[in-house]
Scaffold this active site. Structure first.
Site, PDB file in Angstrom:
ATOM      1  N   MET A  12     -20.866 -31.388 -15.077  1.00  0.00           N
ATOM      2  CA  MET A  12     -20.400 -32.615 -15.567  1.00  0.00           C
ATOM      3  C   MET A  12     -20.042 -33.448 -14.795  1.00  0.00           C
ATOM      4  SD  MET A  12     -22.026 -32.812 -18.363  1.00  0.00           S
ATOM      5  CE  MET A  12     -21.525 -34.136 -18.963  1.00  0.00           C
ATOM      6  N   LEU A  62     -21.822 -36.479  -8.672  1.00  0.00           N
ATOM      7  CA  LEU A  62     -21.399 -36.475  -7.055  1.00  0.00           C
ATOM      8  C   LEU A  62     -21.483 -37.787  -6.281  1.00  0.00           C
ATOM      9  CD1 LEU A  62     -24.033 -33.234  -7.572  1.00  0.00           C
ATOM     10  CD2 LEU A  62     -21.594 -33.420  -7.313  1.00  0.00           C
ATOM     11  N   HIS A 103     -31.650 -33.092 -17.162  1.00  0.00           N
ATOM     12  CA  HIS A 103     -31.236 -33.871 -17.928  1.00  0.00           C
ATOM     13  C   HIS A 103     -31.914 -34.135 -18.978  1.00  0.00           C
ATOM     14  CE1 HIS A 103     -29.260 -37.840 -18.589  1.00  0.00           C
ATOM     15  NE2 HIS A 103     -30.382 -38.198 -19.400  1.00  0.00           N
ATOM     16  N   GLU A 158     -28.707 -42.165  -7.052  1.00  0.00           N
ATOM     17  CA  GLU A 158     -29.143 -42.730  -8.401  1.00  0.00           C
ATOM     18  C   GLU A 158     -28.705 -41.798  -9.536  1.00  0.00           C
ATOM     19  OE1 GLU A 158     -32.205 -45.847 -10.702  1.00  0.00           O
ATOM     20  OE2 GLU A 158     -32.787 -44.982  -8.790  1.00  0.00           O
TER      21      GLU A 158
HETATM   22  C1  GRF Z   1     -28.286 -29.540 -21.206  1.00  0.00           C
HETATM   23  O1  GRF Z   1     -28.719 -30.030 -22.230  1.00  0.00           O
HETATM   24  C2  GRF Z   1     -28.523 -29.904 -20.069  1.00  0.00           C
HETATM   25  O2  GRF Z   1     -29.623 -30.648 -19.841  1.00  0.00           O
HETATM   26  C3  GRF Z   1     -27.616 -31.275 -19.480  1.00  0.00           C
HETATM   27  O3  GRF Z   1     -26.424 -30.394 -20.181  1.00  0.00           O
HETATM   28  C4  GRF Z   1     -26.220 -29.294 -20.638  1.00  0.00           C
HETATM   29  C5  GRF Z   1     -26.359 -28.238 -20.376  1.00  0.00           C
HETATM   30  O4  GRF Z   1     -26.349 -26.748 -21.403  1.00  0.00           O
HETATM   31  N1  GRF Z   1     -27.438 -32.148 -18.103  1.00  0.00           N
HETATM   32  P1  GRF Z   1     -26.248 -25.475 -20.787  1.00  0.00           P
HETATM   33  O5  GRF Z   1     -24.984 -25.451 -20.338  1.00  0.00           O
HETATM   34  O6  GRF Z   1     -27.086 -25.443 -19.623  1.00  0.00           O
HETATM   35  O7  GRF Z   1     -26.037 -24.963 -21.862  1.00  0.00           O
END
Ligand code: GRF
Length: 221
Positions: free
Chosen positions: A95, A98, A114, A148
């Site tokens: 999260m 970058l 995503h 992007e």
């Molecule tokens: C997932 O829904 C992914 O698509 C998003 O963040 C979430 C990560 O879930 N980028 P996890 O930590 O892999 O359980």
């Protein structure tokens, strides 16, 4: 002819790590010819760090709060990755946005998952936004990371129906089950040399992929 050596991966996480677990399981199950060299989290409390430790994978925590700027954090991240000689960097619920310098340094070997049918709903709260819009389907996209945000060339998508009574939680559960299938699959394509990022987008087996990536319909490839 001897089998190819397992590819070296780094997995970057911030939280639960269920996608990390899908990679661990795919490797154990023999469908992903790789080893996870290191799991790196920006969040010391990420549950995924325990999953990695349980699987015997080295972990590192680089807490973004210890850095004065995004650039400084990314420099530390890149320096850590340089220790592990990985072929592919997997963002799995990482999260952090970058910096361009980081993205450019890892261009072509940096992928993300995503939880939407990109280009719909980049950013956060994707499931609620799909529900609020009255969409009849949702899904997930694995894509190369470019400058992007959530806008790099898609590699593979999987669609799921939105059902009457769905909440963001029930929809997320349906979507994440597909994430766990298509993300290791995309990594295996890359590892086996089938998938590349070019100036004209993502290519699979030498052919340009559609603008929304390979359409995964409950079947492999
Ligand atoms: C997932 O829904 C992914 O698509 C998003 O963040 C979430 C990560 O879930 N980028 P996890 O930590 O892999 O359980």
């Amino acid at each position: 002819m001897s089998a190819a050596a397992p590819a070296r991966l780094a997995v970057l996480i911030s939280g639960r790590g269920s996608n990390l677990q899908a990679f661990i399981d795919a490797i154990a199950g023999g469908t992903l010819n790789a080893q996870i060299s290191v799991v790196i989290s920006n969040n010391p409390g990420a549950a995924g760090l325990c999953r990695a430790a349980t699987a015997g994978i080295p972990t590192r925590c680089i807490d973004h709060r210890d850095f004065a700027s995004r650039e400084a954090f990314d420099r530390a991240l890149a320096a850590e990755l340089a220790n592990w000689d990985v072929q592919l960097v997997i963002l799995a619920g990482f999260m952090r946005i970058l910096t361009p310098a980081f993205v450019q340094a890892f261009s072509g070997r940096l992928v993300n998952v995503h939880p939407s049918l990109l280009p719909k709903y980049p950013g956060l709260n994707t499931h609620q936004r799909a529900l609020d819009a009255g969409d009849t389907e949702a899904g997930v996209t694995v894509h190369f990371v470019t400058l992007e945000l959530d806008g790099g060339p898609p590699i593979i998508q999987s669609r799921v129906p939105i059902l009457p009574g769905d909440t963001a939680h029930t929809l997320a559960d349906r979507v994440i089950a597909r994430e766990h299938i298509i993300y290791p699959l995309a990594a295996q394509w890359f590892i086996s040399g089938r998938l590349q990022l070019t100036d004209n987008g993502a290519r699979l087996d030498g052919e340009a992929l559609p603008a929304t990536g390979f359409d995964y319909l409950d079947g492999g490839c």
